[in-house]
Enzyme design. Structure first.
Site, PDB file in Angstrom:
ATOM      1  N   THR A 263      18.905  28.511  25.741  1.00 46.88           N
ATOM      2  CA  THR A 263      19.049  27.768  24.481  1.00 46.88           C
ATOM      3  C   THR A 263      18.150  26.548  24.530  1.00 46.88           C
ATOM      4  O   THR A 263      18.013  25.911  25.571  1.00 46.88           O
ATOM      5  CB  THR A 263      20.529  27.362  24.251  1.00 46.88           C
ATOM      6  N   PHE A 265      17.440  22.821  23.065  1.00 48.59           N
ATOM      7  CA  PHE A 265      18.133  21.691  22.456  1.00 48.59           C
ATOM      8  C   PHE A 265      17.100  20.646  22.056  1.00 48.59           C
ATOM      9  O   PHE A 265      16.046  20.524  22.703  1.00 48.59           O
ATOM     10  CB  PHE A 265      19.110  21.059  23.458  1.00 48.59           C
TER      11      PHE A 265
END
Ligand SMILES: O=C(O)C(=O)C[C@]1(C(=O)O)C=C[C@@H](O)C=C1
Length: 363
Positions: A263, A265
């Site tokens: 992921t 960010f």
């Protein structure tokens, strides 16, 4: 190899000596950072102490200099913590993240700012933005895209209504585990809690191993871990931080369907970041609703050989924003090539906002 036997005591003596040297050098470095703070304050009473471009340069240099045996990422992580402690001496940095405690977003915040940062959990993405805008914290950390599940629409949408800037990015490998508490009957698990994105990332594993368990979506993995504490027939899918925080046992490790599941960010703030040498720029562009609009928008990037790393379309929420494109590309807005493209895009678009130029994630 020499034939002289190596004695444990000798090696430990050598390690003690080296630790003494390392200690002295770290203290000397910390003294330097304190002096940097004085210089910054003398130049500007509202000086910004955290300098992401400089941190990226320090970490990249360490990785380039490293000759092993520790691998370069490991070495950079150690220096990440040294810098984090040095920055805390100048001024502790306050970071809001999408909570609750134990989420991957908290892990991303600590990976980026180090353990000496003060990290504060927020209940929603908008709250992270609001805290940063209000100046209650220095920076915020929000998820923006996952390699398996795609974009976090809510984060992109929030940028449309905000003047916040992107100051950095951090990519985290996401490992999910199946967790139970000491009261769970492992053979009787009939319900599994997790965040909808995590269910998406572990779909195949769940179909194969728990096809009949009820999948209950909750607001975060940490919330899922918390719920398991109170139910004997439930399990949770969450990461290491949540497992540790709630004292849960891992009964299946790394259950994500794709081994490269990660992921990205964003670090958000109120600051424009100078060039670090390896940067990215994020923009949001609205185009008039006409044929060829996307081609017109992308053509200058192609002509100036600028590398696009991502493009997302979002529905417009006002009349002005007919088509809204979120575009990330390599380069910094202060580079002449990038400045030229931005100028051309500005002429073709009905609206252009540069969300920020920032160092490409190092760790
Ligand atoms: O070079 C600076 O401006 C510093 O404040 C020193 C230092 C460091 O420890 O290297 C500390 C914090 C900044 O974010 C960047 C670097």
């Amino acid at each position: 190899m020499s034939d002289t036997p190596i004695h444990l005591d000798d090696l430990r003596q050598r390690i003690d000596q080296l630790d003494g040297d390392i200690l002295r050098l770290i203290s000397e470095r910390a003294n330097c950072a304190q002096q940097v703070a004085h210089v910054k304050l003398a130049q500007d009473k509202d000086a910004v102490f955290y300098r992401p471009e400089r941190e990226a340069q320090v970490l990249r240099r360490i990785m380039a200099l490293n000759k092993g045996p520790l691998d370069s990422e490991e070495m950079a992580r150690l220096f990440r913590e040294i810098m984090s402690a040095c920055l805390a001496l100048e001024q502790p940095v306050k970071v809001a993240y999408l909570g609750p405690e134990g989420t991957f977003t908290q892990q991303a915040a600590l990976k980026h700012f180090g353990e000496s940062a003060v990290s504060l959990p927020m209940a929603a993405i908008d709250e992270v933005f609001r805290e940063v805008e209000a100046g209650a914290v220095n920076y915020g950390v929000v998820p923006v895209e996952n390699s398996t599940e795609g974009v976090v629409n809510h984060t992109l949408d929030t940028f449309m209504d905000s003047s916040i800037k992107i100051c950095g990015e951090v990519v985290l490998r996401i490992h999910h585990h199946l967790l139970i508490s000491e009261t769970t009957r492992q053979d009787k698990v009939s319900r599994i809690y997790s965040h909808p994105q995590s269910f998406g990332q572990c779909r195949k594993w769940l179909d194969a191993h728990y096809p009949h368990a009820e999948r209950v979506p909750v607001s975060s993995n940490a919330e899922a871990a918390k719920l398991v504490k109170t139910e004997w027939h439930s399990a949770a899918i969450a990461g290491d931080m949540a497992a540790k925080l709630y004292g849960l046992e891992r009964i299946a490790d790394k259950i994500e369907d794709r081994p490269d599941n990660s992921t990205r960010f964003l670090i958000i703030g109120n600051q424009d970041i100078p060039m670090s040498g390896e940067d990215k720029t994020s923009i949001v562009v609205a185009m008039r609703n006409q044929p060829g609009a996307l081609h017109d928008l992308l053509e200058p990037f192609h002509r100036h050989k600028i590398d696009l790393t991502r493009i997302e379309t979002r529905p417009s929420r006002t009349g002005v924003w007919n088509y809204v494109f979120f575009i990330d590309f390599k380069g910094h807005r202060d580079e002449p090539q990038v400045a030229a493209v931005l100028e051309e895009v500005r002429l073709r678009a009905s609206e252009l906002r540069v969300l920020g130029s920032y160092p490409q994630g190092v760790l």
